[in-house]
Structure formats: structure tokens, C-alpha cells
Motif scaffolding. Structure first.
Motif, PDB file in Angstrom:
ATOM      1  N   HIS A   1       0.885  -1.168  -0.066  1.00  0.00           N
ATOM      2  CA  HIS A   1      -0.009  -0.079  -0.102  1.00  0.00           C
ATOM      3  C   HIS A   1       0.896   1.328   0.030  1.00  0.00           C
ATOM      4  CE1 HIS A   1       0.799  -1.159   4.188  1.00  0.00           C
ATOM      5  NE2 HIS A   1       1.064   0.149   4.543  1.00  0.00           N
ATOM      6  N   ARG A   2       2.039   1.200   0.220  1.00  0.00           N
ATOM      7  CA  ARG A   2       3.159   2.519   0.354  1.00  0.00           C
ATOM      8  C   ARG A   2       3.439   2.672  -1.069  1.00  0.00           C
ATOM      9  NH1 ARG A   2       5.810  -0.112   5.666  1.00  0.00           N
ATOM     10  NH2 ARG A   2       4.281   0.284   7.052  1.00  0.00           N
ATOM     11  N   VAL A   3       3.016   2.115  -1.971  1.00  0.00           N
ATOM     12  CA  VAL A   3       3.442   2.508  -3.495  1.00  0.00           C
ATOM     13  C   VAL A   3       2.398   2.958  -4.230  1.00  0.00           C
ATOM     14  CG1 VAL A   3       4.414   1.590  -5.624  1.00  0.00           C
ATOM     15  CG2 VAL A   3       4.952   0.293  -3.403  1.00  0.00           C
ATOM     16  N   VAL A   4       2.396   4.100  -4.477  1.00  0.00           N
ATOM     17  CA  VAL A   4       1.280   4.957  -5.458  1.00  0.00           C
ATOM     18  C   VAL A   4       1.976   5.410  -6.743  1.00  0.00           C
ATOM     19  CG1 VAL A   4       0.118   5.597  -3.227  1.00  0.00           C
ATOM     20  CG2 VAL A   4       1.753   7.116  -4.261  1.00  0.00           C
ATOM     21  N   ASN A   5       1.276   6.160  -7.506  1.00  0.00           N
ATOM     22  CA  ASN A   5       1.763   6.433  -8.785  1.00  0.00           C
ATOM     23  C   ASN A   5       2.434   7.776  -8.772  1.00  0.00           C
ATOM     24  OD1 ASN A   5      -0.284   8.462  -9.067  1.00  0.00           O
ATOM     25  ND2 ASN A   5      -1.564   7.254 -10.022  1.00  0.00           N
ATOM     26  N   ALA A   6       2.954   8.204  -9.663  1.00  0.00           N
ATOM     27  CA  ALA A   6       3.781   9.576  -9.632  1.00  0.00           C
ATOM     28  C   ALA A   6       3.127  10.684  -9.529  1.00  0.00           C
ATOM     29  CB  ALA A   6       4.450   9.557 -11.027  1.00  0.00           C
ATOM     30  N   GLN A   7       1.871  10.631  -9.432  1.00  0.00           N
ATOM     31  CA  GLN A   7       1.277  11.675  -9.293  1.00  0.00           C
ATOM     32  C   GLN A   7       0.664  11.897  -7.733  1.00  0.00           C
ATOM     33  OE1 GLN A   7      -2.022  11.097 -12.293  1.00  0.00           O
ATOM     34  NE2 GLN A   7      -0.331  10.513 -13.421  1.00  0.00           N
ATOM     35  N   GLY A   8       1.185  10.854  -7.003  1.00  0.00           N
ATOM     36  CA  GLY A   8       0.603  10.753  -5.553  1.00  0.00           C
ATOM     37  C   GLY A   8      -0.564  10.393  -5.577  1.00  0.00           C
ATOM     38  N   LYS A   9      -1.340   9.586  -6.330  1.00  0.00           N
ATOM     39  CA  LYS A   9      -2.532   9.087  -6.169  1.00  0.00           C
ATOM     40  C   LYS A   9      -2.409   7.630  -6.209  1.00  0.00           C
ATOM     41  CE  LYS A   9      -5.158  11.784  -9.468  1.00  0.00           C
ATOM     42  NZ  LYS A   9      -6.244  12.214  -9.728  1.00  0.00           N
ATOM     43  N   ILE A  10      -3.447   6.967  -5.662  1.00  0.00           N
ATOM     44  CA  ILE A  10      -3.724   5.677  -5.578  1.00  0.00           C
ATOM     45  C   ILE A  10      -3.863   5.051  -6.962  1.00  0.00           C
ATOM     46  CG2 ILE A  10      -5.125   3.547  -4.716  1.00  0.00           C
ATOM     47  CD1 ILE A  10      -4.946   4.978  -2.091  1.00  0.00           C
ATOM     48  N   SER A  11      -3.280   4.030  -7.512  1.00  0.00           N
ATOM     49  CA  SER A  11      -3.627   3.542  -9.022  1.00  0.00           C
ATOM     50  C   SER A  11      -4.851   2.652  -9.062  1.00  0.00           C
ATOM     51  CB  SER A  11      -2.344   2.779  -9.348  1.00  0.00           C
ATOM     52  OG  SER A  11      -1.354   3.840  -9.879  1.00  0.00           O
ATOM     53  N   PHE A  12      -5.553   2.447  -7.986  1.00  0.00           N
ATOM     54  CA  PHE A  12      -6.892   2.078  -8.218  1.00  0.00           C
ATOM     55  C   PHE A  12      -7.996   2.818  -8.101  1.00  0.00           C
ATOM     56  CE2 PHE A  12      -4.295  -1.365  -5.713  1.00  0.00           C
ATOM     57  CZ  PHE A  12      -4.288  -2.384  -6.737  1.00  0.00           C
ATOM     58  N   ALA A  13      -9.034   2.649  -8.670  1.00  0.00           N
ATOM     59  CA  ALA A  13     -10.338   3.557  -8.629  1.00  0.00           C
ATOM     60  C   ALA A  13     -10.461   3.762  -7.335  1.00  0.00           C
ATOM     61  CB  ALA A  13     -11.345   2.909  -9.279  1.00  0.00           C
ATOM     62  N   ALA A  14     -10.798   5.004  -6.945  1.00  0.00           N
ATOM     63  CA  ALA A  14     -11.252   5.447  -5.621  1.00  0.00           C
ATOM     64  C   ALA A  14     -12.479   4.836  -4.997  1.00  0.00           C
ATOM     65  CB  ALA A  14     -11.307   7.262  -5.570  1.00  0.00           C
ATOM     66  N   ASP A  15     -13.265   4.428  -5.846  1.00  0.00           N
ATOM     67  CA  ASP A  15     -14.341   3.730  -5.196  1.00  0.00           C
ATOM     68  C   ASP A  15     -14.272   2.258  -5.210  1.00  0.00           C
ATOM     69  OD1 ASP A  15     -14.617   3.402  -7.852  1.00  0.00           O
ATOM     70  OD2 ASP A  15     -16.422   4.574  -8.159  1.00  0.00           O
TER      71      ASP A  15
END
Length: 122
Positions: free
Chosen positions: A67-81
Motif C-alpha cells: 500500500h506504500r506504493v502509489v503512482n507518480a502523481q501521488g494518487k492510488i492507482s486503483f479507482a477511488a471507489d
DNA sequence: AAGATGACTAACT
DNA sequence: AAGTTAGCCATCT
């Protein structure tokens, strides 16, 4: 025969995955790293997508802080919902990571910054 | 077996 | 700001 077994070809790939897992395991609690950064630290520059694959295939047994890995935009790479997206966000918030409208400040929560905090105080 | 896919990203419109 | 393009390349259909 040098490498006729099916497993032999998968050896180096397994090796890369292992290095990626090691890097991810090294991310301190309350910090995040993006995929590209993890790839770089694993000696695989430019292969952010491989990191995603490695995480997807990580053995449960290993108990990776995926979970400590996110994309380069600082967002989670799964849909928020999505269930996975919500789970990841919860895990991060539980360790003190702050979201500003679905986005994490990567500078603020980088391991580098955590080191600065230790040396210089908050 | 060839083409699509994707837990990505940097660089351009 | 938001969408597109081109690299990436192991896996999945």
C-alpha cells in the motif's frame, strides 16, 4: 543442456521481482514511494510497470507493505471507489499519510523526508 | 501465436 | 488542467 528447463528462463524475472519486493519492504511506515522510484531503487530504471506486476504477484506470505506504493502523481492507482482502492487508502491513513483530495504530497511523505525528520525534528 | 492489457511515466498538446 | 503519445514488457486471451 544449458537451460532447457522451463524454470530457468523465469529465473532472472524472479530475481527482478525479489529485488522489487525488497525495496518495497524497505519503505518506512507512514511513507510512500511511487512505482518509478521503486523501480529505480531496485536497479530497474524505467520499468515502473514491472513494479505493479511484481506487487500483484507478491506472495501473501511475504506480507509486503504494498500500500506504500502509489503512482507518480501521488494518487492510488486503483479507482477511488473500488474495494482495493479504499483498502489502500485506509491502510495509509492509518499510518498517518494525509490525502488532500485523493492526492498525497509525495515530497512530504517520502522516506527521504522521514530521514530529515529524524535528524532535524519535525 | 499474435494482439491486447495494464497496480506506470514523462513529455507533449 | 486534462487528454494523447510513446516507451515500457511480462501476462493474459
Amino acid at each position: 543442456m544449458a537451460n532447457a528447463s522451463p524454470g530457468a528462463e523465469n529465473q532472472s524475472q524472479e530475481e527482478r521481482f525479489r529485488r522489487i519486493w525488497e525495496v518495497v519492504e524497505g519503505i518506512p511506515e507512514g511513507c510512500v514511494l511511487n512505482y518509478g522510484e521503486v523501480a529505480r531503487l531496485a536497479g530497474l530504471p524505467g520499468r515502473a510497470r514491472l513494479v505493479g506486476r511484481a506487487l500483484a504477484r507478491a506472495p501473501k506470505k511475504r506480507n509486503l507493505p504494498w500500500h506504500r506504493v502509489v503512482n507518480a502523481q501521488g494518487k492510488i492507482s486503483f479507482a477511488a471507489d473500488s474495494p482495493r482502492g479504499q483498502r489502500q487508502r485506509k491502510l495509509l491513513e492509518a499510518e498517518g499519510v494525509v490525502f488532500d483530495d485523493d492526492t498525497i504530497d509525495l515530497d512530504r511523505f517520502s522516506p527521504e523526508r522521514a530521514m530529515d525528520r529524524l535528524l532535524w525534528g519535525p
